[in-house]
Scaffold this motif. Sequence first.
Motif, PDB file in Angstrom:
ATOM      1  N   UNK A 104       0.831  -1.211   0.000  1.00  0.00           N
ATOM      2  CA  UNK A 104       0.000   0.000   0.000  1.00  0.00           C
ATOM      3  C   UNK A 104       0.866   1.263   0.000  1.00  0.00           C
ATOM      4  N   UNK A 105       1.839   1.296   0.915  1.00  0.00           N
ATOM      5  CA  UNK A 105       2.699   2.479   1.033  1.00  0.00           C
ATOM      6  C   UNK A 105       3.490   2.722  -0.251  1.00  0.00           C
ATOM      7  N   UNK A 106       4.032   1.650  -0.786  1.00  0.00           N
ATOM      8  CA  UNK A 106       4.876   1.746  -1.981  1.00  0.00           C
ATOM      9  C   UNK A 106       4.075   2.238  -3.182  1.00  0.00           C
ATOM     10  N   UNK A 107       2.921   1.622  -3.428  1.00  0.00           N
ATOM     11  CA  UNK A 107       2.140   1.995  -4.612  1.00  0.00           C
ATOM     12  C   UNK A 107       1.551   3.400  -4.478  1.00  0.00           C
ATOM     13  N   UNK A 108       1.153   3.779  -3.246  1.00  0.00           N
ATOM     14  CA  UNK A 108       0.683   5.161  -3.019  1.00  0.00           C
ATOM     15  C   UNK A 108       1.774   6.157  -3.373  1.00  0.00           C
ATOM     16  N   UNK A 139       1.520  -3.069 -18.742  1.00  0.00           N
ATOM     17  CA  UNK A 139       1.163  -4.199 -17.876  1.00  0.00           C
ATOM     18  C   UNK A 139       0.949  -3.776 -16.419  1.00  0.00           C
ATOM     19  N   UNK A 140       1.150  -2.494 -16.128  1.00  0.00           N
ATOM     20  CA  UNK A 140       1.080  -2.038 -14.731  1.00  0.00           C
ATOM     21  C   UNK A 140      -0.324  -2.081 -14.157  1.00  0.00           C
ATOM     22  N   UNK A 141      -0.420  -1.872 -12.863  1.00  0.00           N
ATOM     23  CA  UNK A 141      -1.715  -1.940 -12.186  1.00  0.00           C
ATOM     24  C   UNK A 141      -2.533  -0.678 -12.465  1.00  0.00           C
ATOM     25  N   UNK A 142      -3.834  -0.860 -12.655  1.00  0.00           N
ATOM     26  CA  UNK A 142      -4.692   0.221 -13.139  1.00  0.00           C
ATOM     27  C   UNK A 142      -4.572   1.503 -12.318  1.00  0.00           C
ATOM     28  N   UNK A 143      -4.839   1.407 -11.000  1.00  0.00           N
ATOM     29  CA  UNK A 143      -4.910   2.640 -10.211  1.00  0.00           C
ATOM     30  C   UNK A 143      -3.549   3.340 -10.164  1.00  0.00           C
ATOM     31  N   UNK A 144      -2.491   2.564 -10.170  1.00  0.00           N
ATOM     32  CA  UNK A 144      -1.158   3.159 -10.080  1.00  0.00           C
ATOM     33  C   UNK A 144      -0.770   3.824 -11.402  1.00  0.00           C
ATOM     34  N   UNK A 145      -1.074   3.167 -12.527  1.00  0.00           N
ATOM     35  CA  UNK A 145      -0.668   3.717 -13.824  1.00  0.00           C
ATOM     36  C   UNK A 145      -1.381   5.048 -14.096  1.00  0.00           C
ATOM     37  N   UNK A 146      -2.658   5.132 -13.763  1.00  0.00           N
ATOM     38  CA  UNK A 146      -3.371   6.405 -13.968  1.00  0.00           C
ATOM     39  C   UNK A 146      -2.807   7.500 -13.058  1.00  0.00           C
ATOM     40  N   UNK A 147      -2.449   7.129 -11.826  1.00  0.00           N
ATOM     41  CA  UNK A 147      -1.834   8.115 -10.927  1.00  0.00           C
ATOM     42  C   UNK A 147      -0.509   8.616 -11.484  1.00  0.00           C
ATOM     43  N   UNK A 148       0.301   7.698 -12.038  1.00  0.00           N
ATOM     44  CA  UNK A 148       1.597   8.094 -12.611  1.00  0.00           C
ATOM     45  C   UNK A 148       1.392   9.078 -13.764  1.00  0.00           C
ATOM     46  N   UNK A 149       0.444   8.768 -14.630  1.00  0.00           N
ATOM     47  CA  UNK A 149       0.185   9.636 -15.790  1.00  0.00           C
ATOM     48  C   UNK A 149      -0.253  11.026 -15.342  1.00  0.00           C
ATOM     49  N   UNK A 150      -1.086  11.067 -14.308  1.00  0.00           N
ATOM     50  CA  UNK A 150      -1.613  12.346 -13.797  1.00  0.00           C
ATOM     51  C   UNK A 150      -0.526  13.132 -13.073  1.00  0.00           C
TER      52      UNK A 150
END
Length: 240
Positions: A104-108, A139-150
Amino acid sequence: MIRRFADPSSMMLWFDLDDTLWDMSGNSVVCLRELYESQRLDRVFASPEEWDRIYHEINRTLWDQYGRGEISRDYLRSERFARPLRLVGVADDEAAGMSKDFDRLYLDSLGRKTKLVDGAREILEYLRLRGYRAGIVSNGFREVQYNKLKSSAIDGYFDIVVLSDDAGYNKPDPRFFSYALDKAGSRELRNIVIGDSLTADIAGAVRAGLEAIWLRRDPSETTDLNVMTIDSLRELEKIF
Ligand SMILES: [Mg+2]
């Protein structure tokens, strides 16, 4: 300058995200260091570098297995943290509990990082001005990839984002790319995949019958695949 491709409207450019546009390697090191500090990992690892090295080795192995469809995403997410902990002597139960928190901490934290690969924003801006359509294939995880793009403010450059989470298949599975083309309605266009992974992006695209441009991270690497190779994103300006 001679441009190899002259007609943007006949093309669809597909970019891999991690380590092609968004600096996964660099951002990840920062997040792992944050974990090391906040979770007091000096209690079990000899140094932050040791934690980094062990994590990356295990993470790479797991992502390869995930790419081949051998393990699930949940297994990957728990094991990539539990394994390094068990390796340095943390008991199974404790390692399992810690790995949940770490995940959780890492992906946040990862989703808030903004560092891009050299030249990424410039080339995306250039391609947009030239009139190219662009999409993400990741191939990344949905919620994380959208956060990265934003977070890195490149989300506006893409007409479409296709993730393995949505497709139900991972790159390099040809069905992943087939799904992407259907989603974008780009079957009649020249679809060109640009990515840093020879196996997931390049071999995958070629096997699916698409064109590919390999962003090579290590100039000593070579490939037998019939694809263009670039050593920096800026070289795309010569191609498009
Ligand atoms: Mg990549």
